[in-house]
Design a protein around this motif. Structure first.
Motif, PDB file in Angstrom:
ATOM      1  N   VAL A  10       0.851  -1.188   0.000  1.00 13.32           N
ATOM      2  CA  VAL A  10       0.000   0.000   0.000  1.00 13.32           C
ATOM      3  C   VAL A  10       0.887   1.238   0.000  1.00 13.32           C
ATOM      4  CG1 VAL A  10      -1.943  -1.128   1.190  1.00 13.32           C
ATOM      5  CG2 VAL A  10      -0.175   0.023   2.537  1.00 13.32           C
ATOM      6  N   THR A  11       0.341   2.324  -0.495  1.00 12.60           N
ATOM      7  CA  THR A  11       1.025   3.609  -0.472  1.00 12.60           C
ATOM      8  C   THR A  11       0.804   4.258   0.890  1.00 12.60           C
ATOM      9  OG1 THR A  11       0.670   3.860  -2.830  1.00 12.60           O
ATOM     10  CG2 THR A  11       1.164   5.862  -1.596  1.00 12.60           C
ATOM     11  N   VAL A  12       1.850   4.853   1.427  1.00 11.33           N
ATOM     12  CA  VAL A  12       1.770   5.506   2.731  1.00 11.33           C
ATOM     13  C   VAL A  12       2.066   6.994   2.548  1.00 11.33           C
ATOM     14  CG1 VAL A  12       2.661   5.566   5.090  1.00 11.33           C
ATOM     15  CG2 VAL A  12       2.547   3.377   3.858  1.00 11.33           C
ATOM     16  N   ALA A  13       1.081   7.832   2.876  1.00 12.47           N
ATOM     17  CA  ALA A  13       1.247   9.278   2.750  1.00 12.47           C
ATOM     18  C   ALA A  13       1.474   9.950   4.106  1.00 12.47           C
ATOM     19  CB  ALA A  13       0.024   9.895   2.076  1.00 12.47           C
ATOM     20  N   ASP A  14       1.048   9.272   5.180  1.00  9.04           N
ATOM     21  CA  ASP A  14       1.235   9.802   6.523  1.00  9.04           C
ATOM     22  C   ASP A  14       1.189   8.629   7.498  1.00  9.04           C
ATOM     23  OD1 ASP A  14      -1.493   9.151   7.011  1.00  9.04           O
ATOM     24  OD2 ASP A  14      -2.148  11.167   6.558  1.00  9.04           O
ATOM     25  N   ILE A  15       1.511   8.903   8.746  1.00  7.81           N
ATOM     26  CA  ILE A  15       1.507   7.888   9.794  1.00  7.81           C
ATOM     27  C   ILE A  15       0.398   8.234  10.773  1.00  7.81           C
ATOM     28  CG2 ILE A  15       2.820   6.823  11.664  1.00  7.81           C
ATOM     29  CD1 ILE A  15       5.375   7.586  10.095  1.00  7.81           C
ATOM     30  N   ASP A  16      -0.499   7.273  11.007  1.00  8.45           N
ATOM     31  CA  ASP A  16      -1.615   7.466  11.931  1.00  8.45           C
ATOM     32  C   ASP A  16      -1.308   6.768  13.250  1.00  8.45           C
ATOM     33  OD1 ASP A  16      -3.192   8.825   9.996  1.00  8.45           O
ATOM     34  OD2 ASP A  16      -3.779   6.903   9.130  1.00  8.45           O
ATOM     35  N   VAL A  17      -1.341   7.526  14.342  1.00  2.00           N
ATOM     36  CA  VAL A  17      -1.086   6.999  15.671  1.00  2.00           C
ATOM     37  C   VAL A  17      -2.395   7.021  16.451  1.00  2.00           C
ATOM     38  CG1 VAL A  17       0.194   7.313  17.831  1.00  2.00           C
ATOM     39  CG2 VAL A  17       1.274   7.902  15.641  1.00  2.00           C
ATOM     40  N   LEU A  18      -2.773   5.857  16.956  1.00  8.80           N
ATOM     41  CA  LEU A  18      -3.943   5.745  17.818  1.00  8.80           C
ATOM     42  C   LEU A  18      -3.444   5.737  19.255  1.00  8.80           C
ATOM     43  CD1 LEU A  18      -7.011   5.336  17.940  1.00  8.80           C
ATOM     44  CD2 LEU A  18      -6.601   2.877  17.833  1.00  8.80           C
ATOM     45  N   ALA A  19      -3.901   6.707  20.035  1.00  8.37           N
ATOM     46  CA  ALA A  19      -3.444   6.865  21.414  1.00  8.37           C
ATOM     47  C   ALA A  19      -4.630   7.208  22.300  1.00  8.37           C
ATOM     48  CB  ALA A  19      -2.384   7.974  21.490  1.00  8.37           C
ATOM     49  N   SER A  20      -4.377   7.259  23.594  1.00  9.94           N
ATOM     50  CA  SER A  20      -5.417   7.707  24.524  1.00  9.94           C
ATOM     51  C   SER A  20      -5.568   9.225  24.378  1.00  9.94           C
ATOM     52  CB  SER A  20      -5.030   7.361  25.957  1.00  9.94           C
ATOM     53  OG  SER A  20      -3.959   8.189  26.385  1.00  9.94           O
ATOM     54  N   LYS A  30     -10.641   3.961  -0.178  1.00 12.03           N
ATOM     55  CA  LYS A  30      -9.220   3.751   0.089  1.00 12.03           C
ATOM     56  C   LYS A  30      -9.013   2.729   1.195  1.00 12.03           C
ATOM     57  CE  LYS A  30      -8.441   7.624   3.301  1.00 12.03           C
ATOM     58  NZ  LYS A  30      -7.635   8.836   3.526  1.00 12.03           N
ATOM     59  N   ASP A  31      -9.912   2.688   2.164  1.00 16.24           N
ATOM     60  CA  ASP A  31      -9.794   1.722   3.248  1.00 16.24           C
ATOM     61  C   ASP A  31     -10.121   0.309   2.778  1.00 16.24           C
ATOM     62  OD1 ASP A  31      -9.105   3.667   5.243  1.00 16.24           O
ATOM     63  OD2 ASP A  31     -11.197   4.290   5.235  1.00 16.24           O
ATOM     64  N   LEU A  32     -11.113   0.185   1.910  1.00 16.91           N
ATOM     65  CA  LEU A  32     -11.459  -1.139   1.375  1.00 16.91           C
ATOM     66  C   LEU A  32     -10.337  -1.679   0.498  1.00 16.91           C
ATOM     67  CD1 LEU A  32     -15.244  -0.534   0.642  1.00 16.91           C
ATOM     68  CD2 LEU A  32     -14.190  -1.623   2.651  1.00 16.91           C
ATOM     69  N   THR A  33      -9.655  -0.794  -0.219  1.00 20.75           N
ATOM     70  CA  THR A  33      -8.500  -1.204  -1.031  1.00 20.75           C
ATOM     71  C   THR A  33      -7.379  -1.709  -0.124  1.00 20.75           C
ATOM     72  OG1 THR A  33      -9.078   0.356  -2.767  1.00 20.75           O
ATOM     73  CG2 THR A  33      -6.780  -0.380  -2.692  1.00 20.75           C
ATOM     74  N   ARG A  34      -7.156  -1.031   0.995  1.00 23.40           N
ATOM     75  CA  ARG A  34      -6.119  -1.466   1.940  1.00 23.40           C
ATOM     76  C   ARG A  34      -6.498  -2.795   2.588  1.00 23.40           C
ATOM     77  NH1 ARG A  34      -5.847   4.655   4.100  1.00 23.40           N
ATOM     78  NH2 ARG A  34      -4.447   5.447   2.497  1.00 23.40           N
ATOM     79  N   ALA A  35      -7.779  -2.969   2.923  1.00 24.53           N
ATOM     80  CA  ALA A  35      -8.229  -4.246   3.492  1.00 24.53           C
ATOM     81  C   ALA A  35      -7.979  -5.378   2.500  1.00 24.53           C
ATOM     82  CB  ALA A  35      -9.711  -4.168   3.866  1.00 24.53           C
ATOM     83  N   ALA A  36      -8.235  -5.127   1.229  1.00 26.99           N
ATOM     84  CA  ALA A  36      -7.994  -6.146   0.199  1.00 26.99           C
ATOM     85  C   ALA A  36      -6.506  -6.488   0.098  1.00 26.99           C
ATOM     86  CB  ALA A  36      -8.527  -5.671  -1.150  1.00 26.99           C
ATOM     87  N   ALA A  37      -5.641  -5.481   0.210  1.00 27.33           N
ATOM     88  CA  ALA A  37      -4.197  -5.731   0.167  1.00 27.33           C
ATOM     89  C   ALA A  37      -3.767  -6.589   1.355  1.00 27.33           C
ATOM     90  CB  ALA A  37      -3.426  -4.406   0.161  1.00 27.33           C
ATOM     91  N   LEU A  38      -4.369  -6.352   2.518  1.00 33.09           N
ATOM     92  CA  LEU A  38      -4.057  -7.171   3.688  1.00 33.09           C
ATOM     93  C   LEU A  38      -4.598  -8.589   3.528  1.00 33.09           C
ATOM     94  CD1 LEU A  38      -4.698  -4.502   6.438  1.00 33.09           C
ATOM     95  CD2 LEU A  38      -2.534  -5.681   6.061  1.00 33.09           C
ATOM     96  N   ARG A  39      -5.778  -8.729   2.944  1.00 27.90           N
ATOM     97  CA  ARG A  39      -6.350 -10.070   2.716  1.00 27.90           C
ATOM     98  C   ARG A  39      -5.436 -10.908   1.817  1.00 27.90           C
ATOM     99  NH1 ARG A  39     -11.012 -11.018   4.846  1.00 27.90           N
ATOM    100  NH2 ARG A  39     -12.465  -9.347   5.280  1.00 27.90           N
ATOM    101  N   ARG A  40      -4.782 -10.277   0.875  1.00 27.61           N
ATOM    102  CA  ARG A  40      -3.873 -11.012  -0.008  1.00 27.61           C
ATOM    103  C   ARG A  40      -2.723 -11.650   0.768  1.00 27.61           C
ATOM    104  NH1 ARG A  40      -5.555  -6.951  -3.540  1.00 27.61           N
ATOM    105  NH2 ARG A  40      -3.834  -5.520  -3.128  1.00 27.61           N
TER     106      ARG A  40
END
Length: 167
Positions: A42-52, A144-154
């Motif tokens: 997948v292409t990465v344009a930014d980094i998402d951090v999930l935090a409290s 874009k999220d469904l495309t990423r989910a498909a890449a992970l399923r592969r």
């Protein structure tokens, strides 16, 4: 694992040690960077951090000089959090404290589920498991999220190279 682009590596090399030192509660990467760390193409344009929320606020103070105050997150009607975007070498970092999703059934907390550690040059980077990343992307529901989910399923599929036996 797929190749880690240089811009992603540079940003993670500066970001991850700060997260390990300054976050009091568990945190993880989500989004395209997390998918890439597990091997998805997948292409990465930014980094998402999930935090409290508290850790997101602490990071906002720590990185106040890096804050991109002009940036407004997309899909504000679908997502809410203690959000801030920061300029890091390589690529931007978006911190989402207490991320919630409204997919038509009211606001629900986004749970990372089971975390796994992706290793990168001696750094331990927590990311949701493969199945949990797929669940998160599918819950977001954007193209874009469904495309990423498909890449992970592969990644679940057997390798194209297999050994066959003859009798």
């Amino acid at each position: 694992m797929s190749h880690i682009p240089p811009a992603l590596f540079v940003a993670l090399a500066e970001l991850v040690p700060d997260l390990h030192v300054h976050c009091v509660e568990p945190w993880c990467l989500i989004g395209s960077a997390a998918a890439r760390l597990l091997g998805a193409e997948v292409t990465v344009a930014d980094i998402d951090v999930l935090a409290s929320p508290a850790d997101a606020d602490a990071l906002a103070m720590l990185w106040a000089d890096r804050r991109d105050a002009a940036h407004a997150p997309a899909d504000g009607d679908r997502f809410r959090s203690h959000f801030a975007r920061f300029r890091f070498p390589g690529m931007p970092v978006e911190v989402m404290g207490g991320l919630e999703l409204n997919a038509g059934e009211g606001w629900q907390a986004v749970s990372p589920g089971r975390l796994v550690l992706a290793g990168l040059q001696g750094m331990a980077v927590p990311v949701p498991s493969l199945d949990d990343q797929i669940r998160i992307f599918e819950s977001f529901g954007r193209d874009k999220d469904l495309t990423r989910a498909a890449a992970l399923r592969r990644l679940h599929q057997p390798s194209a190279l297999s050994i066959t036996s003859s009798s």
